[in-house]
Each structure stands twice: as structure tokens, then as C-alpha cells.
Design a protein around this motif. Structure first.
Motif, PDB file in Angstrom:
ATOM      1  N   ALA A   1       5.734   7.110  -0.509  1.00  0.00           N
ATOM      2  CA  ALA A   1       4.305   6.794  -0.165  1.00  0.00           C
ATOM      3  C   ALA A   1       4.188   5.723   0.851  1.00  0.00           C
ATOM      4  N   CYS A   2       4.859   4.816   0.877  1.00  0.00           N
ATOM      5  CA  CYS A   2       4.878   3.519   1.687  1.00  0.00           C
ATOM      6  C   CYS A   2       5.576   4.024   3.136  1.00  0.00           C
ATOM      7  N   THR A   3       6.629   4.510   3.241  1.00  0.00           N
ATOM      8  CA  THR A   3       7.194   4.876   4.449  1.00  0.00           C
ATOM      9  C   THR A   3       6.409   5.923   5.112  1.00  0.00           C
ATOM     10  N   GLY A   4       6.085   6.642   4.393  1.00  0.00           N
ATOM     11  CA  GLY A   4       5.245   8.137   4.756  1.00  0.00           C
ATOM     12  C   GLY A   4       3.752   7.994   5.245  1.00  0.00           C
ATOM     13  N   THR A   5       3.293   6.726   4.875  1.00  0.00           N
ATOM     14  CA  THR A   5       1.745   6.089   5.419  1.00  0.00           C
ATOM     15  C   THR A   5       1.730   5.070   6.234  1.00  0.00           C
ATOM     16  N   GLY A   6       2.559   4.140   6.095  1.00  0.00           N
ATOM     17  CA  GLY A   6       2.451   2.969   6.684  1.00  0.00           C
ATOM     18  C   GLY A   6       1.733   1.960   6.014  1.00  0.00           C
ATOM     19  N   VAL A   7       1.718   1.902   4.713  1.00  0.00           N
ATOM     20  CA  VAL A   7       1.018   1.320   3.910  1.00  0.00           C
ATOM     21  C   VAL A   7       2.213   0.491   3.085  1.00  0.00           C
ATOM     22  N   ALA A   8       1.972  -0.848   2.760  1.00  0.00           N
ATOM     23  CA  ALA A   8       2.871  -1.708   2.147  1.00  0.00           C
ATOM     24  C   ALA A   8       3.062  -1.412   0.634  1.00  0.00           C
ATOM     25  N   PRO A   9       4.249  -1.877  -0.081  1.00  0.00           N
ATOM     26  CA  PRO A   9       4.429  -1.728  -1.422  1.00  0.00           C
ATOM     27  C   PRO A   9       3.372  -2.677  -2.177  1.00  0.00           C
ATOM     28  N   THR A  10       3.170  -3.864  -1.482  1.00  0.00           N
ATOM     29  CA  THR A  10       2.195  -4.788  -2.119  1.00  0.00           C
ATOM     30  C   THR A  10       0.727  -4.491  -2.106  1.00  0.00           C
TER      31      THR A  10
END
Ligand code: GDP
Ligand code: IMO
Ligand code: MG
Length: 434
Positions: free
Chosen positions: A248-257
Motif C-alpha cells: 500500500a505504501c510502495t504502490g501509492t507513495g504514501v508513507a507508513p506513518t
């Protein structure tokens, strides 16, 4: 901040589409983060049936924004067909759907490569969806892929396209395999597709992060399931992307934080399409009954799904990888007619109990599932939307799964439609979607 990942905890087809559609009412943006048109997410709204492949299921809710993240591989022909079908069914897509300029583009040459590889002597057949997904991801990782931004720039696209396609034709020729590819016709088609998708393309990471900063909420919709994840699944019988929560993070560019929770979707039993090991597969009459009652036929390829019993060690494994806050148990109603229900509670190999999921197919194939039989409820749960209305034995079944997996079942699905769902008051699930 309330940004939640919803993903498959088994081998796909867990009912993600139904759950994402239901919950998208409570989120502003719904973003797909991996996969391609190998996915088939079914949503029923009244009599109308929709099967979403590339477009997030949230698009069916008026006013919501859909995002196709950078982690996907996009066949523009499939995408445009899907958009046209939705719009002719009265769902407005243009203006609400945004496509990452960094997503990869899938070409007919990828399908050709897949056909060659799946059919080749000595190669293990994965039983893919034949959409060209694997070869497209191969080009991505091989650093020769063509991205949406490249497709939109003719001067960049043409030489890239010539190179990638000619390389594939050379491989086909070297292997002595006839290649049925009209290179220049496909190129012209793709240049035309580019103009149709151009208005929807943007930097979706900027869009998502900006929206989150403005207090908007995002639901990340996984495709496939954790056991099909390229790293954590039953390799090589997997898909070629990161279906698990990290994707979800690598595939959207939204950080785990920026992510507040992860919800796993799981059937009350389990299914798998295609090849590969399946410890709790029921090859007997019970498996047939599940297939018939659950209508377990692929939403994309129509293939019969292999059916089996709920697998606790598998769920514990995928819960660990994804950090599930809660799971949704779907298709409980499919088990309505069973006198007893089997649940695999442990794995053994050679009589010795395993504490971890084995990494190889050879070992997984040796697993002897340890079953416990629990009493069925032998009456209808179809459409029940209040937990207290479930028969006692159905509640006991859900409690048994929670106790053995160590994960809350905050939501239970009892039918394909939105209202046929139980959200348990006071659950972690409820707090994540509030
Ligand atoms: P996905 O890929 O995870 O979105 O799942 P699919 O759409 O491929 O397969 C799930 C199928 O089960 C679809 O046909 C759904 O309409 C159906 N479904 C989902 N939840 C339920 C449920 O609780 N009960 C029943 N009977 N069907 C369900
Ligand atoms: P949704 O999102 C179930 C399976 C294929 C095959 C393997 C690799 O609807 O849950 P691929 O074409 O991806 O290279 O095939 O993965 N597979 C799925 N199985 N649900 C899916 O998607 C799937 N997408 C791929 O059957 O075994
Ligand atoms: Mg599906």
C-alpha cells in the motif's frame, strides 16, 4: 487521520470488492495499490452486478475519488473498456478517477510472453489469468518498463516501445515460437489510448498526500491476497506484485506513518484459483458443496475455484505479515447447511507440529492439516445484519476463529449485498472506519 488498508488474507477472492464498496461510504478517496486486470472485485448493488478490475471499487459511490496508484500495471484497453462499461451503467468515472503517471503500461507483447512462458516445456505452469501481468512486472523490475508518463510523450514512447517489443520478438524467434504480434498497429492503438487517458493522469502520490494533509481519509484497496504476494506467498505460485500491506505504501507513495490500520478480508472457508499448494483443500463432496453454495467460479476467468476449510495457521501467518487490526469474515452464509464444519488448527509434517509457514512448495505440499470439527448451525444466516441475530453456533464459529487466530473478527458478511453485513459494536474494526 483515518487511512486504512483493506486487503486479502488468503489466496484472493475473499470478498474485498463487497467490503470496500460498503466502507467507501466512510472514506473520501479509494486507492488501488498493486496488480492489474487480473483482479475481479464483485459488487452487487440491488440487482446490478459490477466486476471491478483496475478501477477501485469505491468508484461506485457517487462523489468519491478513485486512484490507480503507481504500483499497478495498466492495460489501457482493459481500463478504457471498464470505464466505458461503468459510464454506460450510469456510473460517472471521468473527473473522479486519477491514474498515476508512474504506473506501468501493459502491452500485447506481455500477454504473448506469458503465453510462451506458461506453455513452455520444463516450466512450472502457474495457472495465471493470462493477462500478461507477470511479464509486465518483469519489465518494471528489469528497468525497461514503459510508464504512463512515457506513454503520454510520443518522443519518449516510440523508441522505448520499439526496443521492448523487438526484444520480445527476438526471444520468441530464439525459442522457435511463432509470435503473433502486429507491432506498428499496437503502437498506433496505444498512442490513441494515451490521448483518452491523458486527462486522468497525474502524480497520485502528490494528490493523496495533499488530501491527507487536508484531513481527507483514504482507503487502500488491495487486489489478490497475501498468499499470492510475490514475497510472502506460496512462491512461485503467486502473482507478481506486493499484495500485502507493505504494498500500500510502495504502490501509492504514501508513507507508513500516514496509515492508521490494516483490515484483512477472509472467507469463512478458503479458496484458490490456479495452481499451487493448498493444505486444506477439500477434494471431496464437502469441497463441491462449498463451490456450489458459494458460487466459487473466477470473476475474471470463470475457472472453478478450488475450495477448502478455514486455515488458522495460514491466517496467523498473514496476520503477522500485515499486522491485521481486525478481519472481516465473509460468506458465513455459505456454510449454513453444514452439520459440522472443519477448521485446520495446526500444521504437521511427519507427525511434528510446525511453528512457522514453510517457505517452499515441496514442504507446504507435505503439510498434514490438523482439523477440529465444530458443530454447524444448520439454518440460514443469509442477510443477517445484527450480530445478536446470528444463531448461537454461528457466533461460536466466529468466536472460535477469533480465539485460534488471535485476531478480532470485527465484521461478518452474510451475503453479497451491502446491507448483508454485520459490523460489531465496540470492535477495533468499528473504530477504524468511524
Ligand atoms: P474479491 O476479488 O476479493 O473482491 O472477491 P470476488 O468478487 O472475486 O469473489 C467474491 C464473491 O463472493 C463475489 O461473487 C461476491 O459477490 C460474493 N460475496 C461476497 N461476500 C459474500 C457473502 O458474505 N456471502 C455470499 N453468499 N457471497 C458473498
Ligand atoms: P482478486 O483481486 C484470485 C492468481 C491466478 C494465478 C496467480 C498468478 O480478484 O482477489 P497472475 O495472472 O496474477 O500472474 O496469476 O494468481 N490470481 C488470483 N486469484 N483472485 C485474484 O484477484 C487473482 N489474481 C491473480 O489465478 O494462480
Ligand atoms: Mg476476485
Amino acid at each position: 487521520m483515518r487511512n486504512v488498508v483493506i486487503l486479502g488474507s488468503q489466496w484472493g477472492d475473499e470478498g474485498k470488492g463487497k467490503i470496500v464498496d460498503l466502507l467507501s461510504e466512510r472514506f473520501d478517496i479509494i486507492a488501488r495499490y498493486q496488480g492489474g486486470h487480473n483482479a475481479g472485485h464483485t459488487v452487487f448493488i440491488g440487482e446490478k452486478k459490477f466486476v471491478l478490475k483496475l478501477i477501485p471499487s469505491g468508484i461506485l459511490r457517487p462523489g468519491k475519488i478513485g486512484v490507480i496508484g503507481n504500483g499497478l500495471v495498466i492495460d489501457p484497453a482493459a481500463l478504457l473498456t471498464e470505464i466505458d462499461a461503468l459510464e454506460s451503467a450510469g456510473v460517472q468515472v471521468r473527473g473522479r478517477l486519477f491514474i498515476s503517471n508512474r504506473a506501468h503500461v501493459l502491452f500485447p507483447a506481455h500477454r504473448m510472453m506469458e503465453k510462451m512462458s506458461e506453455g513452455r516445456e520444463g516450466r512450472v505452469s502457474i495457472g495465471t489469468t493470462s493477462r500478461g501481468i507477470g511479464p509486465c512486472y518483469e519489465d518494471k523490475i528489469g528497468r525497461r518498463g514503459i510508464r504512463v508518463a512515457d506513454l503520454l510523450d510520443k518522443a519518449v514512447f516510440r523508441p522505448q516501445y520499439e526496443f521492448v517489443t523487438k526484444e520480445k520478438l527476438a526471444i520468441a524467434a530464439a525459442l522457435g515460437i511463432p509470435a503473433d504480434l502486429d507491432v506498428s498497429r499496437a503502437r498506433d492503438e496505444y498512442e490513441a489510448f494515451a490521448e483518452r487517458i491523458r486527462p486522468m493522469v497525474c502524480d497520485t502520490s502528490v494528490l493523496l498526500n495533499g488530501a491527507i494533509r487536508d484531513g481527507k481519509t483514504v482507503m487502500f484497496e488491495g487486489a489478490q491476497g497475501t498468499m499470492l504476494d510475490i514475497d510472502h506467498g506460496t512462491y512461485p505460485f503467486v502473482t507478481s506484485s506486493s499484495a500485502s500491506a507493505g504494498g500500500a505504501c510502495t504502490g501509492t507513495g504514501v508513507a507508513p506513518t500516514r496509515i492508521s490500520g490494516v483490515i484483512g478480508v477472509s472467507k469463512a472457508y478458503i479458496t484458490r484459483v490456479g495452481g499451487g499448494p493448498f493444505p486444506t483443500e477439500a477434494l471431496d463432496e464437502a469441497g463441491e458443496r462449498i463451490r456450489a453454495r458459494g458460487n466459487e467460479f473466477g470473476a475474471v476467468t470463470g475457472r472453478p475455484r478450488r475450495c477448502g476449510w478455514f486455515d488458522v495457521p495460514l491466517l496467523r501467518y498473514t496476520a503477522n505479515i500485515n499486522g491485521f487490526d481486525s478481519i472481516v469474515v465473509t460468506k458465513l452464509d455459505v456454510l449454513d447447511e453444514f452439520e459440522t464444519i472443519k477448521v485446520c488448527v495446526a500444521y504437521k509434517i511427519g507427525g511434528r507440529e510446525l511453528t512457522e509457514m514453510p517457505p517452499t512448495v515441496a514442504e507446504i505440499e507435505k503439510i498434514e492439516p490438523v482439523y477440529e470439527e465444530v458443530p454447524g448451525w444448520a439454518c440460514s444466516t443469509f442477510g443477517i445484519s445484527n450480530y445478536e441475530d446470528l444463531p448461537a453456533k454461528a457466533k461460536d464459529y466466529v468466536a472460535f476463529l477469533e480465539e485460534r487466530t488471535g485476531v478480532e473478527a470485527g465484521c461478518v458478511s452474510t451475503g453479497p449485498e451491502r446491507m448483508q453485513t454485520i459490523i460489531r459494536p465496540g470492535s477495533r474494526f468499528e473504530s477504524l472506519i468511524r
